[in-house]
Design a protein around this motif. Structure first.
Motif, PDB file in Angstrom:
ATOM      1  N   LYS A   1      16.998   6.251  16.514  1.00 23.85           N
ATOM      2  CA  LYS A   1      16.190   6.968  17.497  1.00 23.85           C
ATOM      3  C   LYS A   1      17.142   7.703  18.434  1.00 23.85           C
ATOM      4  N   ILE A   2      16.752   8.896  18.847  1.00 23.88           N
ATOM      5  CA  ILE A   2      17.559   9.670  19.794  1.00 23.88           C
ATOM      6  C   ILE A   2      16.947   9.515  21.175  1.00 23.88           C
ATOM      7  N   GLU A   3      17.762   9.086  22.124  1.00 20.29           N
ATOM      8  CA  GLU A   3      17.322   9.016  23.516  1.00 20.29           C
ATOM      9  C   GLU A   3      18.051  10.110  24.291  1.00 20.29           C
ATOM     10  N   VAL A   4      17.285  10.912  24.997  1.00 23.54           N
ATOM     11  CA  VAL A   4      17.840  12.009  25.793  1.00 23.54           C
ATOM     12  C   VAL A   4      17.606  11.670  27.255  1.00 23.54           C
ATOM     13  N   PHE A   5      18.675  11.609  28.019  1.00 22.70           N
ATOM     14  CA  PHE A   5      18.592  11.311  29.445  1.00 22.70           C
ATOM     15  C   PHE A   5      18.750  12.603  30.233  1.00 22.70           C
ATOM     16  N   LYS A   6      17.910  12.745  31.264  1.00 19.90           N
ATOM     17  CA  LYS A   6      17.939  13.958  32.077  1.00 19.90           C
ATOM     18  C   LYS A   6      18.134  13.595  33.542  1.00 19.90           C
ATOM     19  N   ASP A   7      18.665  14.567  34.300  1.00 20.45           N
ATOM     20  CA  ASP A   7      18.829  14.364  35.730  1.00 20.45           C
ATOM     21  C   ASP A   7      17.579  14.852  36.464  1.00 20.45           C
ATOM     22  N   PHE A   8      17.616  14.839  37.783  1.00 23.27           N
ATOM     23  CA  PHE A   8      16.456  15.203  38.587  1.00 23.27           C
ATOM     24  C   PHE A   8      16.085  16.679  38.462  1.00 23.27           C
ATOM     25  N   GLU A   9      16.977  17.513  37.947  1.00 23.56           N
ATOM     26  CA  GLU A   9      16.680  18.925  37.735  1.00 23.56           C
ATOM     27  C   GLU A   9      16.308  19.211  36.280  1.00 23.56           C
ATOM     28  N   ASP A  10      16.006  18.154  35.521  1.00 22.17           N
ATOM     29  CA  ASP A  10      15.576  18.239  34.129  1.00 22.17           C
ATOM     30  C   ASP A  10      16.666  18.774  33.200  1.00 22.17           C
ATOM     31  N   ARG A  11      17.934  18.587  33.570  1.00 13.65           N
ATOM     32  CA  ARG A  11      19.054  18.952  32.703  1.00 13.65           C
ATOM     33  C   ARG A  11      19.465  17.731  31.892  1.00 13.65           C
ATOM     34  N   VAL A  12      19.785  17.952  30.628  1.00 15.25           N
ATOM     35  CA  VAL A  12      20.192  16.851  29.757  1.00 15.25           C
ATOM     36  C   VAL A  12      21.581  16.375  30.166  1.00 15.25           C
TER      37      VAL A  12
END
Length: 158
Positions: free
Chosen positions: A108-119
């Motif tokens: 499974k791929i997990e993508v984490f983003k910051d508060f500005e929706d950047r990966v």
């Protein structure tokens, strides 16, 4: 090392961004030396000669940082998806190679983003194992790579 006889469904080579080549580093260093020499001469003539040493230290630290950055670009990650395996080959800037293998049906791929929706991070997870990939990519490249790999994994699982 086993050779795969089947054709990969997805293959990507991830490399760090190469901002400056050797000529670029030389130009930056020449400009920096000129700009550091101007106040250096003024301070030396005023009798504040120790400041010249600190200006030289700044130039030396900049050269060290640029040299270290140039050496980092030799590393890369190669991500290859076959019908029965997801292979990651990571080569360090010094040439040391590490290989990881995942079963695509359990991955499974997990993508984490910051508060500005950047990966910020892409993590492959499979049962108890996890691996962060593409850490040196910028947020836009991480986003497009995660999307492409996710689509390829989805096609393999169908």
């Amino acid at each position: 090392m086993e050779l795969k006889e089947q054709k990969p469904h997805f293959c990507a080579v991830l490399t760090p961004h190469r901002a400056l080549d050797q000529n670029g580093v030389q130009i930056v260093m020449i400009i920096t030396c000129i700009l550091a020499a101007i106040p250096g001469i003024v301070f030396f003539l005023m009798g504040a000669w120790p400041i010249v040493g600190f200006l030289g230290l700044d130039v030396a630290l900049l050269f060290w940082a640029l040299s270290k950055s140039r050496k980092q670009v030799n590393g890369f990650e190669e991500v290859t998806l076959y019908p029965d395996s997801l292979d990651i080959r990571r080569v360090s800037p010094k040439g040391r190679e590490t290989r990881f293998q995942f079963n695509p049906f359990w991955t499974k791929i997990e993508v984490f983003k910051d508060f500005e929706d950047r990966v910020t991070d892409i993590v492959l997870k499979s049962k108890e194992r996890s691996l962060k990939i593409g850490t040196f990519l910028n947020p836009d490249d991480k986003k497009s790579f995660a999307s492409a790999l996710s689509n390829a994994l989805y096609r393999v699982k169908r």
